[in-house]
Design a protein around this motif. Sequence first.
Motif, PDB file in Angstrom:
ATOM      1  N   ARG A   4       0.831  -1.212   0.000  1.00  0.00           N
ATOM      2  CA  ARG A   4       0.000   0.000   0.000  1.00  0.00           C
ATOM      3  C   ARG A   4       0.867   1.264   0.000  1.00  0.00           C
ATOM      4  O   ARG A   4       0.552   2.246  -0.651  1.00  0.00           O
ATOM      5  CB  ARG A   4      -0.860  -0.042   1.265  1.00  0.00           C
ATOM      6  N   ARG A   7       5.071   2.238  -2.779  1.00  0.00           N
ATOM      7  CA  ARG A   7       5.355   3.051  -3.967  1.00  0.00           C
ATOM      8  C   ARG A   7       5.337   4.549  -3.704  1.00  0.00           C
ATOM      9  O   ARG A   7       5.604   5.348  -4.599  1.00  0.00           O
ATOM     10  CB  ARG A   7       4.390   2.666  -5.088  1.00  0.00           C
ATOM     11  N   GLU A 110     -14.461   5.977  -7.332  1.00  0.00           N
ATOM     12  CA  GLU A 110     -13.585   6.966  -7.953  1.00  0.00           C
ATOM     13  C   GLU A 110     -13.781   8.331  -7.294  1.00  0.00           C
ATOM     14  O   GLU A 110     -14.902   8.683  -6.903  1.00  0.00           O
ATOM     15  CB  GLU A 110     -13.898   7.109  -9.450  1.00  0.00           C
ATOM     16  N   VAL A 122      -3.847  12.051  -3.145  1.00  0.00           N
ATOM     17  CA  VAL A 122      -3.778  10.793  -3.906  1.00  0.00           C
ATOM     18  C   VAL A 122      -3.267   9.639  -3.023  1.00  0.00           C
ATOM     19  O   VAL A 122      -3.884   8.568  -3.003  1.00  0.00           O
ATOM     20  CB  VAL A 122      -2.992  10.986  -5.218  1.00  0.00           C
ATOM     21  N   PRO A 123      -2.190   9.837  -2.251  1.00  0.00           N
ATOM     22  CA  PRO A 123      -1.820   8.769  -1.303  1.00  0.00           C
ATOM     23  C   PRO A 123      -2.968   8.422  -0.342  1.00  0.00           C
ATOM     24  O   PRO A 123      -3.180   7.254  -0.018  1.00  0.00           O
ATOM     25  CB  PRO A 123      -0.621   9.363  -0.553  1.00  0.00           C
ATOM     26  N   ILE A 126      -5.258   6.205  -2.289  1.00  0.00           N
ATOM     27  CA  ILE A 126      -4.658   4.873  -2.479  1.00  0.00           C
ATOM     28  C   ILE A 126      -4.765   4.063  -1.182  1.00  0.00           C
ATOM     29  O   ILE A 126      -5.137   2.893  -1.195  1.00  0.00           O
ATOM     30  CB  ILE A 126      -3.191   5.013  -2.951  1.00  0.00           C
ATOM     31  N   CYS A 129      -8.009   2.614  -0.841  1.00  0.00           N
ATOM     32  CA  CYS A 129      -8.391   1.751  -1.979  1.00  0.00           C
ATOM     33  C   CYS A 129      -9.424   2.413  -2.881  1.00  0.00           C
ATOM     34  O   CYS A 129     -10.234   1.730  -3.525  1.00  0.00           O
ATOM     35  CB  CYS A 129      -8.888   0.387  -1.515  1.00  0.00           C
ATOM     36  N   ALA A 131     -10.010   5.196  -6.176  1.00  0.00           N
ATOM     37  CA  ALA A 131      -9.212   5.491  -7.377  1.00  0.00           C
ATOM     38  C   ALA A 131      -9.292   6.970  -7.732  1.00  0.00           C
ATOM     39  O   ALA A 131     -10.385   7.502  -7.913  1.00  0.00           O
ATOM     40  CB  ALA A 131      -9.714   4.644  -8.540  1.00  0.00           C
ATOM     41  N   HIS A 353       0.492  13.161 -11.311  1.00  0.00           N
ATOM     42  CA  HIS A 353       0.716  11.715 -11.276  1.00  0.00           C
ATOM     43  C   HIS A 353       1.594  11.303 -12.449  1.00  0.00           C
ATOM     44  O   HIS A 353       1.829  12.091 -13.386  1.00  0.00           O
ATOM     45  CB  HIS A 353      -0.602  10.945 -11.208  1.00  0.00           C
TER      46      HIS A 353
END
Length: 388
Positions: A4, A7, A110, A122-123, A126, A129, A131, A353
Amino acid sequence: MSQRVARFGTTIFADINALAGEHGAVNLGQGAPDFDGPPEVLAAAVEAVQSALNQYAPGIGMASVRQAIAAHAQRFYSQRLNPDSDVLVTSGATEAMFAAILGLTDPGDEVIVFEPVYDTYVPNLIMACAAPRYVPLRGEDWRFDADELARAFNRRTKAIVVNTPHNPTGKVFSRDELRIIAELCLKHNVLALTDEVYEHIVYDGANHVRLATLAGMAERTLTISSLGKTFSVTGWKIGWAMGPAAMVQAVNQAHQFITYAVAAPLQAAAATALNLPLGFYENLQSNYQARRDRMVEILRRAGFKVFPPQGSYFVMIDWRGAAPRHVQDDMQFARWLIEDIGVACIPASPFYHEADKHLGRYFARFAVCKKDETLEAAAEQFAKLGKT
Ligand code: PMP
Ligand code: GLN
């Protein structure tokens, strides 16, 4: 390390602070004032610490600060909020947004974000879970294309994040732009999560419009803000989320198991801060206008193409006119500026991104929330440009 988080890179703010420190550069990177907040607010925190306000505050926040948040929303936006059900105190706007995403989205949902995008959203998505779905802001005034935005909405869209005044561009979303967003939210039954931490820092008479006050939006908007930027106390990390009771309750479902409650004495001081008279806010505005004007002038004189912001702590530039030929992208530019010129800024590509990184390649962000001396020190360093 979990997949998770594996990255995620290091936040660009930490990287730039480290490099700026190493080279003794004038730091116009991270958006943190290098001056203190109002003395009466600092005194209120000291007094709270010395008055035994040092145990856990209620999870939803101290009554006095929830009341002050609701009163502030009424005073500036004619918003009616019940401080007992419509307001939640969090560890900064950062926790408010994360708890909001955890509390309001399901895996696979989303969430639309405008790009460049503040680096935590954004993290956060993520980790939840959910999008991210990106809609670019383009051109001199960082506009979005209404058709492109409309195409981003679909059956899976749960929410849209709107940050105004916007970090890093300094864009202030106009009422017309917000109306377009509101219409799409209503049409597709989508929630709005707004990040308004720069609500009191606007320039040239720009008007900060609160999305929650547009027709039909009060029922579906969670407004997030915080103390840090308005009162120059970014280290305090006192923020809040406000909106319809059902949304706030969902956010609290997550918040209660993330931080549970936030710093009690600083909450007490937050009530003092939010209740400051109008003169404080007017003064803040004019001080920031002067800082922004000076920063724009310094950057123009240094040879950069400047995008004068309508709000926020930041000024974006296109660096191509004033960097040597070996500098090829924004990351190289930031490093060169620190090492050879002695000024730190934030490169723009970390706000994009992977697939869109190239859109940030020629931009860099400078923070204006600095003392006059600091801005003048930067101007002196810039005098080296062309001589290296
Ligand atoms: N949102 C935006 C757009 C920001 O620029 C910042 C910080 N600079 C934050 C949130 C973080 O706010 P806080 O310190 O209250 O968590
Ligand atoms: N929001 C601040 C900025 O954009 C930084 C906060 C942080 O370091 N995460 O400069």
